[in-house]
Write a protein that holds these residues in place. Structure first.
Motif, short mmCIF file in Angstrom:
data_model
loop_
_atom_site.label_atom_id
_atom_site.label_comp_id
_atom_site.label_asym_id
_atom_site.label_seq_id
_atom_site.Cartn_x
_atom_site.Cartn_y
_atom_site.Cartn_z
N TYR A 1 37.93 47.89 43.85
CA TYR A 1 37.20 48.21 45.08
C TYR A 1 36.06 47.23 45.31
N HIS A 2 35.21 47.06 44.30
CA HIS A 2 34.04 46.19 44.47
C HIS A 2 34.45 44.72 44.60
N ARG A 3 35.47 44.32 43.87
CA ARG A 3 35.95 42.93 43.99
C ARG A 3 36.42 42.66 45.43
N SER A 4 37.19 43.58 45.98
CA SER A 4 37.71 43.41 47.34
C SER A 4 36.58 43.52 48.38
N ARG A 5 35.71 44.51 48.19
CA ARG A 5 34.61 44.73 49.14
C ARG A 5 33.71 43.50 49.25
N LEU A 6 33.35 42.93 48.11
CA LEU A 6 32.40 41.81 48.12
C LEU A 6 33.07 40.51 48.57
N GLN A 7 34.32 40.29 48.17
CA GLN A 7 35.02 39.09 48.64
C GLN A 7 35.21 39.10 50.15
N HIS A 8 35.31 40.29 50.72
CA HIS A 8 35.53 40.41 52.16
C HIS A 8 34.35 39.87 52.98
N ARG A 9 33.22 39.74 52.35
CA ARG A 9 32.07 39.13 53.04
C ARG A 9 32.39 37.70 53.48
N ASN A 10 33.29 37.06 52.78
CA ASN A 10 33.63 35.67 53.09
C ASN A 10 34.82 35.54 54.03
N THR A 11 35.39 36.67 54.48
CA THR A 11 36.53 36.62 55.39
C THR A 11 36.09 36.10 56.76
N GLN B 1 32.99 28.71 47.98
CA GLN B 1 32.59 29.65 49.04
C GLN B 1 32.32 31.05 48.48
N MET B 2 32.88 31.37 47.31
CA MET B 2 32.63 32.67 46.69
C MET B 2 31.19 32.81 46.20
N GLU B 3 30.48 31.71 46.14
CA GLU B 3 29.09 31.74 45.66
C GLU B 3 28.11 32.11 46.77
N ARG B 4 28.61 32.36 47.97
CA ARG B 4 27.75 32.71 49.09
C ARG B 4 27.61 34.23 49.22
N PHE B 5 26.71 34.65 50.07
CA PHE B 5 26.55 36.06 50.48
C PHE B 5 26.26 37.00 49.30
N ASN B 6 25.64 36.48 48.23
CA ASN B 6 25.26 37.30 47.06
C ASN B 6 26.44 38.03 46.42
N ILE B 7 27.63 37.44 46.52
CA ILE B 7 28.82 38.08 45.94
C ILE B 7 28.68 38.24 44.44
N GLN B 8 28.23 37.18 43.77
CA GLN B 8 28.12 37.23 42.30
C GLN B 8 27.11 38.29 41.85
N GLN B 9 25.93 38.25 42.43
CA GLN B 9 24.88 39.17 42.01
C GLN B 9 25.28 40.62 42.24
N ASP B 10 25.84 40.90 43.40
CA ASP B 10 26.22 42.28 43.71
C ASP B 10 27.40 42.76 42.88
N LEU B 11 28.32 41.85 42.53
CA LEU B 11 29.45 42.24 41.68
C LEU B 11 28.96 42.60 40.28
N LEU B 12 28.09 41.77 39.71
CA LEU B 12 27.57 42.05 38.37
C LEU B 12 26.78 43.36 38.36
N GLU B 13 26.06 43.63 39.43
CA GLU B 13 25.29 44.87 39.50
C GLU B 13 26.22 46.08 39.63
N SER B 14 27.27 45.94 40.45
CA SER B 14 28.19 47.07 40.70
C SER B 14 29.02 47.41 39.47
N LEU B 15 29.28 46.40 38.60
CA LEU B 15 30.17 46.62 37.45
C LEU B 15 29.42 46.56 36.12
N LYS B 16 28.11 46.73 36.16
CA LYS B 16 27.31 46.58 34.94
C LYS B 16 27.61 47.68 33.90
#
Length: 372
Positions: free
Chosen positions: A49-59, A135-150
Motif C-alpha cells: 500500500y505505502h509503496r504504491s501510494r508514495l510512488q504515485h506521487r510521481n505519476t 525521479q523516485m528521489e522527488r516528492f519526499n518518497i524516500q523519507q515518507d516510505l521509511l517513516e511509514s514502514l519503520k
C-alpha cells in the motif's frame, strides 16, 4: 499484482505444486518475500500500500520507461552524460534492459536508436511513471516510505501460524535488488523497500546466481511466471540460453498463467497440462537413462527375455451413446432429400422439418405416391 500473485501461488499449492526457488521482480518481491515467510499478510499489505501510494506521487510528472533489446554495457555507453536524467531501471537478460527517467530525454534516445539501430527491438511501457530512476528521489518518497514502514522488521521472526505456507519456507529466496540468494542477514524492512524502489532490478544476475548455485545439484527444470501477462518469459529464455549448461535432457519449461486478452481459466489449465506432461517426460527420461546405463552391463541376450505387453489386436472397443449416434449420422447429411432438416430439440424422438412442393422437379417423383 500482489493479490494476484499470492492467489495464483495458493492455487498451485492446492495442486501440490511447490516452489524450489522464489524470485520477485520489482514490486513482485513483496509477494515473494511474504510467501517465503518474512512478514505477515498484514505487513505485506502495508508495504504494498505505502509503496504504491508514495510512488504515485510521481505519476504524470514527465517520466516514462522504455524497454530495449541491448546488453547493460551498451546501455551504459548510451546513457553517458545523461545519467542524471535517465537510469537503467532493470537488467532482465543478456540482451534486455529497461530505461527509465525524463520522458523528453527518453524520446530523444528512442529517435537516436531508430536511426542508428533501426532493427533493434524497443517498446514503451504502458505507464506514466519512471520507476527505479532518480525521479523516485522527488516528492519526499524516500523519507515518507521509511517513516511509514519503520515498524516492519522483515526478519520472519513471528509465529509460523501467521506464515503463508510451511513448505514455502523451505524454498530459496533470491533478491532482485542484490541479485543474490537471501540469507538470515537479509532484512525486508523499510530500507530494503526503498532500495527496491530506487535501484536497478538485477533479474539477469538473479538467474545467473540460481543456475550457478544449483549446477552441482540440478537447476530448476520448470519456471512458473505468476503475473497478469508473461512479460519476462522471453528474458528467462534468454538467460537460460546463455547460462544453462548443455544437457541431453529436455529443455526447461517456462509457463505462464495469464495472458492479456486470453481466457484466464483456459490458460491456467493448459499450462497445468503442459507441466504434468513435461514432468512425466522429464522423470521418465532420467529414470530410463539410469536404467539403460545399468542394462549396458548386461548381455544383449538377457534383454531379449524381457516380456512384452500383450495387446489384443483382434478386437476393438468403441462405446457411443444412442444420442451421439443419431446426432453424428444426422450431421453427416445436413439436408435429407425427403425428411429435410433435423430439428435439434428436447423431444424424445428425432424430428425433421421439410417443405414439399409437388410442382417442383425436386419432388415430382411424389405426385403418383399414395399412402397405403
Amino acid at each position: 499484482l500482489f493479490a494476484l500473485q499470492v492467489a495464483l501461488t495458493a492455487l498451485w499449492l492446492s495442486w501440490n505444486v511447490y516452489p524450489k526457488v522464489i524470485v520477485g521482480h520489482s514490486v513482485g518481491e513483496i509477494a515473494a518475500a511474504y510467501i517465503n515467510g518474512h512478514f505477515t499478510l498484514k505487513e505485506a499489505c502495508e508495504i504494498v500500500y505505502h509503496r504504491s501510494r508514495l510512488q504515485h506521487r510521481n505519476t504524470r510528472q514527465h517520466g516514462r520507461m522504455l524497454a530495449v533489446s541491448m546488453n547493460a554495457q551498451e546501455a551504459n555507453v548510451l546513457l553517458e552524460g545523461i545519467e542524471d536524467r535517465v537510469s537503467i531501471a532493470a537488467i532482465n537478460s543478456p540482451q534486455s534492459v529497461t530505461m527509465s527517467g525524463d520522458s523528453k530525454t527518453l524520446e530523444e534516445l528512442d529517435e537516436i536508436l531508430t536511426v542508428l539501430k533501426p532493427k533493434i527491438f524497443k517498446s514503451w511501457l504502458k505507464i506514466e511513471n519512471a520507476f527505479h530512476s532518480q525521479q523516485m528521489e522527488r516528492f519526499n518518497i524516500q523519507q515518507d516510505l521509511l517513516e511509514s514502514l519503520k515498524h516492519i522488521r522483515g526478519d520472519g521472526n513471528f509465529k509460523n501460524e501467521q506464515k503463508f505456507d510451511s513448505k514455502c519456507l523451505q524454498a530459496k529466496l533470491y533478491s532482485s535488488v542484490t541479485g543474490l540468494e537471501c540469507d538470515s542477514s537479509t532484512l525486508f524492512n523499510g530500507a530494503y523497500w526503498w532500495t527496491n524502489i530506487r535501484q536497478t532490478v538485477q533479474f539477469h544476475r538473479v538467474m545467473s546466481s540460481i543456475i550457478s548455485n544449483d549446477t552441482a545439484h540440478s537447476p530448476p527444470h520448470v519456471y512458473l511466471k505468476l503475473s497478469p501477462h508473461p512479460v519476462l518469459a522471453t528474458s528467462i529464455q534468454e538467460c537460460l540460453g546463455q547460462l544453462s549448461p548443455p544437457s541431453s535432457s529436455s529443455p526447461p519449461l517456462i509457463l505462464h498463467f495469464a495472458k492479456r486478452k486470453d481466457n484466464e481459466q483456459q490458460t491456467i489449465l493448459t499450462n497445468l497440462c503442459h507441466l504434468n506432461i513435461n514432468l512425466k517426460q522429464f522423470w521418465l527420461s532420467r529414470y530410463y537413462s539410469k536404467r539403460l546405463s545399468s542394462y549396458s552391463m548386461l548381455n544383449n541376450n538377457e534383454l531379449d527375455t524381457v516380456p512384452l505387453y500383450t495387446f489384443n489386436n483382434s478386437e476393438y472397443y468403441w462405446h457411443e451413446s444412442s444420442e451421439s449416434i443419431i446426432e453424428r449420422r444426422a450431421k453427416r447429411q445436413e439436408c435429407h432429400p425427403l425428411l429435410g432438416q433435423r430439428l435439434w430439440s428436447n423431444q424424445q424422438l428425432p424430428t425433421w422439418k421439410s417443405i414439399i412442393n409437388l410442382q417442383t422437379a425436386k419432388h415430382a417423383y411424389l405426385i403418383d405416391h399414395q399412402v397405403q
